[in-house]
Design an enzyme around this catalytic site. Structure first.
Site, short mmCIF file in Angstrom:
data_model
loop_
_atom_site.label_atom_id
_atom_site.label_comp_id
_atom_site.label_asym_id
_atom_site.label_seq_id
_atom_site.Cartn_x
_atom_site.Cartn_y
_atom_site.Cartn_z
CD GLU A 32 -4.82 -3.85 -7.70
OE1 GLU A 32 -4.93 -2.73 -8.26
OE2 GLU A 32 -5.02 -4.03 -6.50
CG ASN A 43 -2.90 -2.46 -3.07
OD1 ASN A 43 -3.66 -1.74 -3.69
ND2 ASN A 43 -2.16 -3.36 -3.66
CG ASP A 58 -6.03 -5.31 -2.37
OD1 ASP A 58 -5.27 -4.34 -2.52
OD2 ASP A 58 -6.98 -5.53 -3.13
#
Lengths: 146, 600
Positions: free
Chosen positions: B193, B277, B319
């Site tokens: 992230e 991801n 994701d």
């Protein structure tokens, strides 16, 4: 067993400030029973909370309302018994998970915040608990202790 | 002359073999003895299967709580305890304490509490979880949140060495359990992230020096990919496959983090894991397949070179991190004995691959609600994406609705179990869908690089079957790619499963229940409500002839009633002063490990 005790408890409370004749008592009992059936039993849950769940609730409740005294014990026992009358245990557990985990950070928390059912159950358990606390004198003991 | 050469070779081989073929022989022996639970998955294959059968499908209903241990840390407790001989080792979420517990009297032998920069917390995306320890050669290996990898003396808790695996200032953190194989400790990195450049690293157990590091994206020298020898579905991947499906330099902040579980096949000498991801979440700004994010890797343990790769979700738009565990099993597929790798991906497909060659054998949905792709093309390995669920095709600032599964996947990291007795895989799953809206973000090191808003709801809202549950616990046939039975769970199941030779399967629920079900039928045989939601893995061991089952409960923001150290004086419990000093020797406030056994 529990239901009987609760019904007789409610009569006790009325009893203590009424001086009445035998006939009146019979009529009152009949009235109280009808009232009980209508107001409580008709909206009751399965009253199926396991002992462990009640005990855990009572300790948690005592801890957050001034500690372990008989005052908080009585109030908290009263609250959990009332909650158990109004909601089935499985539904209570589900509501508890939603309310406990709403603040889970990040993406994961969404699954406890977003579903419609989450707000529905959290509101429901909040209302039931608030009502129960009001009629069980929760918090009064803690206040008087200060 | 020839004979002499042969003799020399034989002697050399004899000298080499014990060093290279025994994948840490002490640990192998410990794993082979079911009295221990010496590694996160019970064995290198990650089966989470125990040969113990004292607790079985006919008596598990009589289980009782034998003892509990409170960790003193709130927050989510993932992973599970290790048991080696008479000692149990248990970890906590940040600040990643370690306790060694004497199984004779449940007293604490030693504790280790690292001092970590609290600034690590804000850069951890999804609660400050930690999935566990590794044991080998008399050492406990701790992978701290702030990326320090620490070797502790298993007897005393004294630090032997400590190295740094990343930089939290740029968003790198660690949540994974390390794994020790031969003389190396394998670890990964979190922070997809935050645009972290994912890798798998092998450090030498002796001193913590780096043996190799294989990145998920980048030129071949960084990914340790051989353009001619490394294959994708049987074909060589060609030069610089880790950069040529990215726009410009995007691969440098491309994610592909490696925060899941690592398994190992000693016969093939291959380590298996998945990558996460690609960054950012917003697919519109990163065209291409984004290789090798969302990929299953098979790497040679000694060199780190990739033998084969398989990208499950090219150009991720949802994701669906590919980091979930790779379970190694030997099963029949289409009538043929195969050495397989079974993987339940976040994207909702259950994959069975030949783990020797990387050939794709089975790819089927393990939750019927999955709708983002109709199927996986078995020749190309690509999912057939449904246009209306493509967040890329719908574009930025468009709300793509009713995508199943939600971003947390049909299953997250919580590991499944495999029973060789039933031949079935037992999988904790999510049954959740989402609305997903990507938006534009710029990358700043150490800042979240997400770029999507999402909202989640029960899959029943999309399938229209009138259900509102958020999870299932399923038994899966990996040969056929079929669900054998499925137990609806009101909440997503975030606890790792355990299967045993007693034909019982255990898992935990978010309500806090430890459940035991019949391995053949799924029938519920036992449940017990622990103090808080369970996101830990259920482990089992045996001590002095008695089988125990243990699980951590505790989930972010929910500590049960925090009464582990006694019902009064709770706040003193941590300080270990006065009257609570002796209690403190036994217990800590916070998350709770509950240990079950049969009554005598």
């Amino acid at each position: 067993m529990l239901t009987l005790r609760q019904c007789s408890d409610s009569i006790h409370q009325v009893d203590s400030f009424c001086t009445v004749t035998g006939g009146e008592i019979v009529r009152f009992l009949a009235f109280a029973f009808v009232l009980y059936s209508l107001l409580i039993c008709s909206t009751a849950g399965a009253n199926d909370f396991p002992t462990q769940a009640r005990v855990e609730y009572v300790f948690k409740c005592m801890n957050s309302h001034g500690g372990q005294t008989y005052e908080t014990l009585y109030s908290c026992v009263c609250v959990i018994d009332k909650i158990a009358e109004k909601i089935a245990y499985d539904e209570y557990v589900e509501a508890d998970v939603f309310s406990q985990l709403r603040s889970t950070p990040g993406e994961r928390g969404g699954v406890f915040r977003d579903p419609d059912r989450a707000s529905l159950l959290v509101d429901k358990i909040f209302e039931i608990t608030e009502g129960a606390e009001n009629s069980c004198f929760v918090g009064l003991g803690a206040k008087s202790a200060n | 002359m020839f004979k002499r050469i042969v003799a020399i070779i034989s002697v050399s081989l004899a000298l080499i073999v014990p060093v290279t073929s025994g994948a840490n022989s002490e640990l192998m022996q410990l794993m082979n003895n079911p009295n221990n639970w010496a590694i996160w998955g019970g064995d290198y294959a990650g089966t989470r299967y125990s040969k113990l059968s004292q607790i079985n499908s006919s008596n598990v209903g009589k289980m009782q709580v034998a003892w509990t241990f409170s960790t003193g840390v709130l927050r989510g407790h993932e992973g599970g305890p290790l048991v080696v001989g008479e000692t149990l080792y248990v970890h906590t979420p940040f600040p990643n304490k370690v306790f060694a517990i004497n199984l004779n009297d449940q007293s604490i032998i030693w504790r280790y509490e690292p001092k970590q920069d609290p600034d690590t917390i804000p850069v951890m995306c999804c609660d400050t979880v930690y999935r566990g320890l590794a044991y080998a050669d008399g050492k406990i290996f701790l992978q701290q949140a702030d990326t320090h990898l620490v070797a502790l003396d298993a007897k005393t808790g004294k630090m032997i060495w400590r190295i740094k695996n990343g930089d939290p200032k740029s968003g790198s953190t660690n949540t994974n359990a390390p794994v020790v194989i031969k003389d190396k400790v394998i670890t990964g990195i979190s922070g997809g992230e935050f645009g972290v450049h994912g890798f798998l690293a092998a450090y030498n157990t002796k001193d913590g020096s780096l043996a190799w590091k294989g990145f998920s994206t980048g030129p071949d020298s960084m990914t340790l990919i051989d353009p001619k020898k490394t294959t994708h579905l049987g074909k060589p991947v060609g030069a610089n496959s880790g950069t040529n499906t990215w726009k410009g330099d995007q691969w440098k902040i491309g994610g592909g983090t490696t925060w899941g579980w690592y398994t190992y096949d000693p016969a093939l000498n291959l380590v298996y894991y998945g990558t996460g991801n690609p960054s950012t979440w917003n697919p519109v700004v990163r065209p291409g397949d984004n290789r090798w994010s969302m990929t299953i890797f098979a790497r040679d343990l000694d060199t780190g070179m990739a033998k084969w790769v398989y990208q499950m979700t090219p150009h991720d738009e949802w994701d669906y991190d590919g980091i979930n565990e790779m379970i190694l099993a030997d099963i029949k597929v289409k009538g043929k004995d195969r050495k397989v790798l079974v993987h339940f991906d976040r994207n909702g497909f259950g994959y069975t691959l030949d783990r020797v060659t990387g050939e794709l054998l089975v790819a089927e949905k393990y939750d019927p609600a999955v709708n983002w792709a109709t199927h996986v093309d078995m020749k190309t390995g690509r999912p057939a994406v449904v246009a209306k669920y493509s967040t890329h095709q719908n574009g930025e600032d468009t709300n793509t609705q009713n995508v199943c599964p939600a971003a947390l996947g049909s299953k997250d990291q919580q590991p499944a179990a495999f029973s060789p007795r039933t031949g079935l895989f037992y999988v904790p799953t999510n049954h959740v869908c989402m609305d997903y809206e990507p938006f534009e973000v710029e990358y700043v090191a150490g800042q979240p690089y997400v770029g999507a808003t999402l909202s989640m709801f029960p899959a029943g809202r999309v399938t229209g079957d009138g259900t509102n549950h958020l999870g299932n616990f399923i038994a899966w046939d990996a040969s056929e790619g079929k669900i054998v039975w499925s137990l609806p769970e009101q909440f997503s199941v975030w606890s790792g499963a355990l299967a045993t030779a007693g034909d019982v399967v255990f898992y935990g629920t978010l309500e806090g229940y430890l459940k035991a079900v019949d391995a053949k039928t799924g029938k519920e045989l036992y449940k017990f409500k622990t103090p808080s939601g369970i996101i830990g893995n259920v482990n089992t061991w045996s001590f002095k002839g008695k089988q125990y089952v243990g699980v951590l409960s505790g989930i972010g923001g929910w500590a049960g009633i925090g009464m582990a150290a006694g019902l009064e004086g709770d706040t003193d419990g941590l300080g270990a002063v006065g009257a609570y000093k002796s209690l403190d020797k036994y217990t800590q406030l916070g998350g709770v490990m509950t240990v079950f056994a049969l009554p005598d």
